[in-house]
Write a protein that holds these residues in place. Structure first.
Motif, PDB file in Angstrom:
ATOM      1  N   ILE A  75      19.267  -3.921  -0.426  1.00  0.00           N
ATOM      2  CA  ILE A  75      18.554  -2.880  -1.161  1.00  0.00           C
ATOM      3  C   ILE A  75      19.549  -2.044  -1.962  1.00  0.00           C
ATOM      4  O   ILE A  75      20.650  -1.781  -1.510  1.00  0.00           O
ATOM      5  N   GLN A  76      19.131  -1.686  -3.161  1.00  0.00           N
ATOM      6  CA  GLN A  76      19.902  -0.785  -4.016  1.00  0.00           C
ATOM      7  C   GLN A  76      18.945   0.298  -4.481  1.00  0.00           C
ATOM      8  O   GLN A  76      17.838  -0.002  -4.905  1.00  0.00           O
ATOM      9  N   LYS A  77      19.387   1.537  -4.380  1.00  0.00           N
ATOM     10  CA  LYS A  77      18.513   2.641  -4.761  1.00  0.00           C
ATOM     11  C   LYS A  77      19.255   3.554  -5.725  1.00  0.00           C
ATOM     12  O   LYS A  77      20.381   3.957  -5.465  1.00  0.00           O
ATOM     13  N   GLU A  78      18.605   3.834  -6.856  1.00  0.00           N
ATOM     14  CA  GLU A  78      19.151   4.763  -7.837  1.00  0.00           C
ATOM     15  C   GLU A  78      18.050   5.770  -8.162  1.00  0.00           C
ATOM     16  O   GLU A  78      17.088   5.430  -8.849  1.00  0.00           O
ATOM     17  N   GLY A  79      18.171   6.966  -7.617  1.00  0.00           N
ATOM     18  CA  GLY A  79      17.113   7.965  -7.784  1.00  0.00           C
ATOM     19  C   GLY A  79      15.850   7.487  -7.104  1.00  0.00           C
ATOM     20  O   GLY A  79      15.861   7.123  -5.935  1.00  0.00           O
ATOM     21  N   ASP A  80      14.756   7.468  -7.851  1.00  0.00           N
ATOM     22  CA  ASP A  80      13.480   7.006  -7.305  1.00  0.00           C
ATOM     23  C   ASP A  80      13.272   5.505  -7.482  1.00  0.00           C
ATOM     24  O   ASP A  80      12.267   4.967  -7.028  1.00  0.00           O
ATOM     25  N   VAL A  81      14.196   4.846  -8.158  1.00  0.00           N
ATOM     26  CA  VAL A  81      14.063   3.420  -8.443  1.00  0.00           C
ATOM     27  C   VAL A  81      14.710   2.611  -7.321  1.00  0.00           C
ATOM     28  O   VAL A  81      15.863   2.851  -6.954  1.00  0.00           O
TER      29      VAL A  81
ATOM     30  N   GLU B 107       0.800  -1.223   0.000  1.00  0.00           N
ATOM     31  CA  GLU B 107       0.000   0.000   0.000  1.00  0.00           C
ATOM     32  C   GLU B 107       0.834   1.275   0.000  1.00  0.00           C
ATOM     33  O   GLU B 107       0.305   2.359  -0.202  1.00  0.00           O
ATOM     34  N   THR B 108       2.138   1.169   0.189  1.00  0.00           N
ATOM     35  CA  THR B 108       2.977   2.359   0.254  1.00  0.00           C
ATOM     36  C   THR B 108       3.832   2.584  -0.981  1.00  0.00           C
ATOM     37  O   THR B 108       4.142   3.721  -1.304  1.00  0.00           O
ATOM     38  N   ALA B 109       4.245   1.533  -1.650  1.00  0.00           N
ATOM     39  CA  ALA B 109       5.167   1.695  -2.785  1.00  0.00           C
ATOM     40  C   ALA B 109       5.337   0.372  -3.516  1.00  0.00           C
ATOM     41  O   ALA B 109       4.750  -0.641  -3.130  1.00  0.00           O
ATOM     42  N   ASN B 110       6.164   0.408  -4.548  1.00  0.00           N
ATOM     43  CA  ASN B 110       6.548  -0.832  -5.204  1.00  0.00           C
ATOM     44  C   ASN B 110       8.055  -0.844  -5.366  1.00  0.00           C
ATOM     45  O   ASN B 110       8.707   0.183  -5.232  1.00  0.00           O
ATOM     46  N   MET B 111       8.593  -2.018  -5.600  1.00  0.00           N
ATOM     47  CA  MET B 111      10.029  -2.146  -5.803  1.00  0.00           C
ATOM     48  C   MET B 111      10.306  -3.326  -6.714  1.00  0.00           C
ATOM     49  O   MET B 111       9.513  -4.256  -6.806  1.00  0.00           O
TER      50      MET B 111
END
Length: 87
Positions: free
Chosen positions: A38-44, A6-10
């Motif tokens: 976890i790996q985060k690049e910008g909003d992804v 309900e908060t986001a997707n990944m």
């Protein structure tokens, strides 16, 4: 695989050996818990799966959960995340 709550997707990265080990769960599960890096690049956001657990048996009880409960938990280093999501 893409997991969404309900908060986001990944995006969940499942390497071939992990997929082979968890084929039944990945293809047949309706609600999964994924633990990994976890790996985060910008909003992804990407989650590299280390462990996949089928929580489909708990799906009938989801409507009874408190809205204050968090479906994401991470450690202080931000390197480990558990995501309990619906497919």
């Amino acid at each position: 695989m893409t997991l969404e709550d309900e908060t986001a997707n990944m995006n969940v990265i499942i390497w071939p050996d992990m997929f082979d080990t968890n084929r039944r769960v990945v293809l047949g599960g309706q609600m999964l818990a994924v633990t990994g890096m976890i790996q985060k690049e910008g909003d992804v956001v990407h989650l590299v799966a280390k462990e996949i657990t089928d929580l489909s048996g708990l799906l009938a009880d989801v409507g009874n959960r408190s809205s204050a409960e968090s479906t994401h938990a991470s450690d202080s280093a931000g390197e480990r995340i558990v995501c309990e999501c619906w497919l």
